[in-house]
Design a protein around this motif. Sequence first.
Motif, PDB file in Angstrom:
ATOM      1  N   LEU A 188       0.821  -1.200   0.000  1.00  6.32           N
ATOM      2  CA  LEU A 188       0.000   0.000   0.000  1.00  6.32           C
ATOM      3  C   LEU A 188       0.865   1.265   0.000  1.00  6.32           C
ATOM      4  N   ALA A 189       1.928   1.252   0.808  1.00  7.32           N
ATOM      5  CA  ALA A 189       2.827   2.411   0.842  1.00  7.32           C
ATOM      6  C   ALA A 189       3.489   2.640  -0.514  1.00  7.32           C
ATOM      7  N   MET A 190       3.890   1.552  -1.174  1.00  2.72           N
ATOM      8  CA  MET A 190       4.504   1.685  -2.493  1.00  2.72           C
ATOM      9  C   MET A 190       3.498   2.235  -3.502  1.00  2.72           C
ATOM     10  N   ASP A 191       2.247   1.745  -3.458  1.00  2.00           N
ATOM     11  CA  ASP A 191       1.226   2.234  -4.394  1.00  2.00           C
ATOM     12  C   ASP A 191       0.941   3.718  -4.171  1.00  2.00           C
ATOM     13  N   LEU A 192       0.864   4.135  -2.899  1.00  2.00           N
ATOM     14  CA  LEU A 192       0.616   5.544  -2.622  1.00  2.00           C
ATOM     15  C   LEU A 192       1.798   6.412  -3.071  1.00  2.00           C
ATOM     16  N   GLY A 193       3.020   5.857  -2.950  1.00  2.00           N
ATOM     17  CA  GLY A 193       4.186   6.600  -3.443  1.00  2.00           C
ATOM     18  C   GLY A 193       4.136   6.789  -4.944  1.00  2.00           C
ATOM     19  N   LEU A 194       3.748   5.752  -5.675  1.00  2.00           N
ATOM     20  CA  LEU A 194       3.621   5.872  -7.129  1.00  2.00           C
ATOM     21  C   LEU A 194       2.498   6.842  -7.507  1.00  2.00           C
ATOM     22  N   ALA A 195       1.386   6.778  -6.747  1.00  2.00           N
ATOM     23  CA  ALA A 195       0.270   7.691  -7.027  1.00  2.00           C
ATOM     24  C   ALA A 195       0.692   9.135  -6.801  1.00  2.00           C
ATOM     25  N   ASP A 241      -0.376  12.726 -14.392  1.00  2.00           N
ATOM     26  CA  ASP A 241      -1.520  11.898 -14.831  1.00  2.00           C
ATOM     27  C   ASP A 241      -2.489  11.747 -13.659  1.00  2.00           C
ATOM     28  N   PRO A 242      -3.308  12.763 -13.416  1.00  2.00           N
ATOM     29  CA  PRO A 242      -4.216  12.724 -12.253  1.00  2.00           C
ATOM     30  C   PRO A 242      -5.188  11.554 -12.276  1.00  2.00           C
ATOM     31  N   GLN A 243      -5.670  11.173 -13.464  1.00  2.00           N
ATOM     32  CA  GLN A 243      -6.632  10.063 -13.534  1.00  2.00           C
ATOM     33  C   GLN A 243      -5.993   8.747 -13.098  1.00  2.00           C
ATOM     34  N   ALA A 244      -4.755   8.491 -13.587  1.00  2.00           N
ATOM     35  CA  ALA A 244      -4.046   7.272 -13.165  1.00  2.00           C
ATOM     36  C   ALA A 244      -3.778   7.311 -11.671  1.00  2.00           C
ATOM     37  N   ALA A 245      -3.409   8.474 -11.164  1.00  2.00           N
ATOM     38  CA  ALA A 245      -3.165   8.599  -9.726  1.00  2.00           C
ATOM     39  C   ALA A 245      -4.442   8.329  -8.938  1.00  2.00           C
ATOM     40  N   ALA A 246      -5.584   8.821  -9.460  1.00  2.00           N
ATOM     41  CA  ALA A 246      -6.859   8.581  -8.771  1.00  2.00           C
ATOM     42  C   ALA A 246      -7.197   7.088  -8.735  1.00  2.00           C
ATOM     43  N   MET A 250      -5.041   4.650  -8.787  1.00  2.00           N
ATOM     44  CA  MET A 250      -4.141   4.016  -7.834  1.00  2.00           C
ATOM     45  C   MET A 250      -4.552   4.294  -6.389  1.00  2.00           C
ATOM     46  N   VAL A 251      -5.036   5.506  -6.128  1.00  2.98           N
ATOM     47  CA  VAL A 251      -5.525   5.814  -4.779  1.00  2.98           C
ATOM     48  C   VAL A 251      -6.757   4.988  -4.463  1.00  2.98           C
ATOM     49  N   ASP A 252      -7.637   4.816  -5.458  1.00  6.22           N
ATOM     50  CA  ASP A 252      -8.838   4.001  -5.244  1.00  6.22           C
ATOM     51  C   ASP A 252      -8.461   2.547  -4.929  1.00  6.22           C
ATOM     52  N   GLU A 253      -7.496   2.005  -5.651  1.00  2.00           N
ATOM     53  CA  GLU A 253      -7.028   0.639  -5.367  1.00  2.00           C
ATOM     54  C   GLU A 253      -6.403   0.565  -3.970  1.00  2.00           C
ATOM     55  N   ALA A 254      -5.642   1.608  -3.626  1.00  2.00           N
ATOM     56  CA  ALA A 254      -5.038   1.631  -2.294  1.00  2.00           C
ATOM     57  C   ALA A 254      -6.111   1.669  -1.214  1.00  2.00           C
ATOM     58  N   HIS A 255      -7.202   2.375  -1.479  1.00  2.00           N
ATOM     59  CA  HIS A 255      -8.306   2.410  -0.510  1.00  2.00           C
ATOM     60  C   HIS A 255      -8.877   1.017  -0.269  1.00  2.00           C
ATOM     61  N   GLY A 256      -9.020   0.244  -1.355  1.00  2.00           N
ATOM     62  CA  GLY A 256      -9.483  -1.136  -1.190  1.00  2.00           C
ATOM     63  C   GLY A 256      -8.504  -1.986  -0.400  1.00  2.00           C
ATOM     64  N   GLU A 257      -7.196  -1.752  -0.638  1.00  2.00           N
ATOM     65  CA  GLU A 257      -6.183  -2.493   0.113  1.00  2.00           C
ATOM     66  C   GLU A 257      -6.232  -2.144   1.592  1.00  2.00           C
ATOM     67  N   VAL A 258      -6.521  -0.869   1.894  1.00  2.00           N
ATOM     68  CA  VAL A 258      -6.637  -0.456   3.291  1.00  2.00           C
ATOM     69  C   VAL A 258      -7.774  -1.215   3.975  1.00  2.00           C
ATOM     70  N   LYS A 259      -8.919  -1.317   3.290  1.00  2.00           N
ATOM     71  CA  LYS A 259     -10.045  -2.051   3.878  1.00  2.00           C
ATOM     72  C   LYS A 259      -9.691  -3.511   4.125  1.00  2.00           C
ATOM     73  N   THR A 260      -8.991  -4.140   3.150  1.00  2.00           N
ATOM     74  CA  THR A 260      -8.595  -5.538   3.330  1.00  2.00           C
ATOM     75  C   THR A 260      -7.628  -5.682   4.497  1.00  2.00           C
ATOM     76  N   ALA A 261      -6.650  -4.766   4.602  1.00  2.00           N
ATOM     77  CA  ALA A 261      -5.687  -4.840   5.705  1.00  2.00           C
ATOM     78  C   ALA A 261      -6.380  -4.661   7.047  1.00  2.00           C
ATOM     79  N   LEU A 262      -7.356  -3.748   7.101  1.00  2.00           N
ATOM     80  CA  LEU A 262      -8.101  -3.557   8.347  1.00  2.00           C
ATOM     81  C   LEU A 262      -8.877  -4.815   8.731  1.00  2.00           C
ATOM     82  N   GLN A 263      -9.482  -5.483   7.743  1.00  2.00           N
ATOM     83  CA  GLN A 263     -10.213  -6.703   8.035  1.00  2.00           C
ATOM     84  C   GLN A 263      -9.278  -7.792   8.553  1.00  2.00           C
ATOM     85  N   GLU A 264      -8.086  -7.899   7.934  1.00  2.00           N
ATOM     86  CA  GLU A 264      -7.114  -8.887   8.402  1.00  2.00           C
ATOM     87  C   GLU A 264      -6.670  -8.575   9.834  1.00  2.00           C
TER      88      GLU A 264
END
Length: 449
Positions: free
Chosen positions: A276-283, A290-295, A297-311
């Motif tokens: 997640l940290a690496m993805d946010l760094g790339l974003a 490229d704001p759309q690509a960054a958005a 990547m942030v959206d994917e990172a948000h999903g990863e945050v939810k998965t990490a919280l569940q774990e």
Amino acid sequence: MATEYGHGYGGWGGSEVAEERRHRLPAGLRAPFEARTWREFTYILLGFPLGILMFTYAITMVSTGVGLLVTFLGVPVLAAALAGSRGIGALERARARGLLGVEVATPEPLRTKRSGAVEWMGAVLRSSTSWRHLLYTVVQFPWAVFSFVVAVHLMVFGWGLLTYPLWFWAFPMWAGQDGLLLYGGESHQVYLDNPFEITVTALVGLLITMASPWIVRALTMVDRLMVVGLLGPSRLATRVVELESDRGVVVDTAAADLRRIERDLHDGAQARLVALAMDLGLAKEKLAEDPQAAARMVDEAHGEVKTALQELRDLARGIHPAVLTDRGLDAALSAVASRCTVPVRVEVDLPAARPAPAIEGIAYFTVSELLQNVSKHSGATRAMVDVWKVDDRLMLQVADNGAGGADPSAGSGLAGLAERLDAVDGVLVVDSPVAGPTRITAELPWRRA
């Protein structure tokens, strides 16, 4: 912990049936010819001469040691008497094991802080085990005399009278009398010489012969009690060994739990957070160009945050669930049952006062492990969890209608669960015949919080 169902109890009942079929005679008729009877009789026969030797040794050494206590020589003599008694105890345990089938554990060894003769003598004299062995050498002798007299008379008279029809002819041929003398006076003698008297004599011998094995067994039962009570480890020493073993189990279990938590953190949430940290760094780098690509990547990172919280929530629940702390066993077990793949009915009948948190935690994880086994291995269509209190014990029972055959002695997860319960003076009882149903009962001490 996973338990393999479907094996373990398959041939147990068949061996008992085969054993019964081999013994077609009733126990009363079979006992005089069984090897057990003659081993016990041999034990009594050997006990008499050995008892004389042990008693003589004990009395001689102790009286000599006590008499010499006015000098320094009395202490080593008494120590030698006790040490010799311990050696006699080892011999008697071996004799009981070989002839009576009594398995008596070796008592605790002498514990000395330093080496040397004086330290050894002090350890021998302080050891309660040494004095119990000495007591055995004294009390065994009168009992050995009594057992010897009773057993020998019963065996000789029983078998002698039973076989009298086979050798009564020796009296008129070699002794010059009509038969076995039953009564004799100056003017009148009664001999057992006619067919009726010979038959009655044999029947009396049969009764004595049939009763002898049970009387011999009762006599050796006292010997068993003496060997176990005086030559085995003391209850205190046995309890110390159990506590040391339980402490080892607790330490091993805690270490295994810590390794599991470390592995789950390293392979699960930690790895996901690094990614997640690496993805946010790339974003962040793409945000300007490229704001759309960054958005995205942030959206994917948000999903990863939810998965990490569940774990992390699952991991925290595995350590100690919050619902157990806040609402008790009833709510916590209902939550566990709701996650089981098999429909589970939960019944909890507990007083308002809760047990200690450690006991609640063990009860929770016990039911959780058992329900996991039901889900993975039983093939059941329904299960039931019952929890109640009896006196000062917390009772848990998990039952299902699955394939059965659960065997804690097969090195499965049930064995580890039983060890964990035993560490807190708990008990695990498994009733799981092949083809089911399975009923596993756990008993824990009720300790107030």
